[in-house]
Enzyme design. Sequence first.
Site, PDB file in Angstrom:
ATOM      1  N   LYS A  56      20.893 -11.945   3.761  1.00  0.00           N
ATOM      2  CA  LYS A  56      21.446 -12.101   2.422  1.00  0.00           C
ATOM      3  C   LYS A  56      22.861 -11.521   2.349  1.00  0.00           C
ATOM      4  O   LYS A  56      23.769 -12.137   1.774  1.00  0.00           O
ATOM      5  CB  LYS A  56      20.540 -11.423   1.390  1.00  0.00           C
ATOM      6  CG  LYS A  56      19.211 -12.126   1.184  1.00  0.00           C
ATOM      7  CD  LYS A  56      18.322 -11.334   0.233  1.00  0.00           C
ATOM      8  CE  LYS A  56      16.977 -12.001   0.021  1.00  0.00           C
ATOM      9  NZ  LYS A  56      16.109 -11.244  -0.905  1.00  0.00           N
ATOM     10  N   SER A  72      18.938  -6.809   0.016  1.00  0.00           N
ATOM     11  CA  SER A  72      17.617  -6.192  -0.030  1.00  0.00           C
ATOM     12  C   SER A  72      16.545  -7.270  -0.103  1.00  0.00           C
ATOM     13  O   SER A  72      16.779  -8.353  -0.646  1.00  0.00           O
ATOM     14  CB  SER A  72      17.507  -5.261  -1.249  1.00  0.00           C
ATOM     15  OG  SER A  72      16.302  -4.520  -1.210  1.00  0.00           O
ATOM     16  N   ASP A  73      15.394  -6.975   0.459  1.00  0.00           N
ATOM     17  CA  ASP A  73      14.257  -7.891   0.386  1.00  0.00           C
ATOM     18  C   ASP A  73      12.983  -7.058   0.410  1.00  0.00           C
ATOM     19  O   ASP A  73      12.955  -5.982   1.013  1.00  0.00           O
ATOM     20  CB  ASP A  73      14.264  -8.881   1.555  1.00  0.00           C
ATOM     21  CG  ASP A  73      13.299 -10.027   1.319  1.00  0.00           C
ATOM     22  OD1 ASP A  73      13.637 -10.919   0.518  1.00  0.00           O
ATOM     23  OD2 ASP A  73      12.213 -10.026   1.918  1.00  0.00           O
ATOM     24  N   GLN A  74      11.948  -7.559  -0.243  1.00  0.00           N
ATOM     25  CA  GLN A  74      10.713  -6.784  -0.353  1.00  0.00           C
ATOM     26  C   GLN A  74       9.493  -7.676  -0.234  1.00  0.00           C
ATOM     27  O   GLN A  74       9.488  -8.801  -0.735  1.00  0.00           O
ATOM     28  CB  GLN A  74      10.677  -6.064  -1.705  1.00  0.00           C
ATOM     29  CG  GLN A  74       9.466  -5.163  -1.897  1.00  0.00           C
ATOM     30  CD  GLN A  74       9.427  -4.564  -3.285  1.00  0.00           C
ATOM     31  OE1 GLN A  74       9.175  -5.252  -4.268  1.00  0.00           O
ATOM     32  NE2 GLN A  74       9.690  -3.269  -3.363  1.00  0.00           N
ATOM     33  N   GLY A 109      13.319  -3.950   2.692  1.00  0.00           N
ATOM     34  CA  GLY A 109      14.440  -3.963   3.623  1.00  0.00           C
ATOM     35  C   GLY A 109      15.736  -3.739   2.863  1.00  0.00           C
ATOM     36  O   GLY A 109      15.916  -4.241   1.749  1.00  0.00           O
TER      37      GLY A 109
END
Length: 199
Positions: A56, A72-74, A109
């Site tokens: 991203k 960010s990623d979740q 992340g």
Amino acid sequence: MMPAAPPLILASTSPYRRELLERLGLPFTTVAPAVDEHRLPDEPAAQLVQRLAEAKARAVAVSHPDALIIGSDQVACLDDAILGKPGNRANALAQLERASGRSVLFQTGLCLLDARTGQAQTLVEPFRVHFRPLSRAQIVGYLDRERPYDCAGSFKSEGLGIALFARLEGADPTALIGLPLIRLIALLEAAGQDPLGSS
């Protein structure tokens, strides 16, 4: 004369992440990243979120080569299964019924990319939620009131979702909402941006 700080960009359209980043008092803009978020075959959850957080940030860097970019990623994991955003009431009801009386591990992340140099700092912040045993009526009542259909795990911990939990376990409570600020502050400081420094 000190060089001007690079612009700070949040590579996300999530209102939850935007609200979290606003806590730090740093000026920033948001840009939607164009990224394929599909999981690779047999990809572990922690590896998935770390890869996507950096992807991203790098996607946004193409059009913002002078910026510091936060990606960010979740995902939420119950046993070995990833719980995505439910998208609707039926899926949210099923997710919360599965989670009742059990624990769900959230993996978030985080990437801070200096687009000027291409250098990326990345990490994964775990956070575990232990759910109370919940009746179907309690789950339905919660969904009727908060409608958390765009949230991984089918709850909003910053709202009434807190009533679903027996306890929380982790070093950075903001990770649960989608952007681990404690860890981000350390990355920003390493990149020369101190939220507590003089403005």
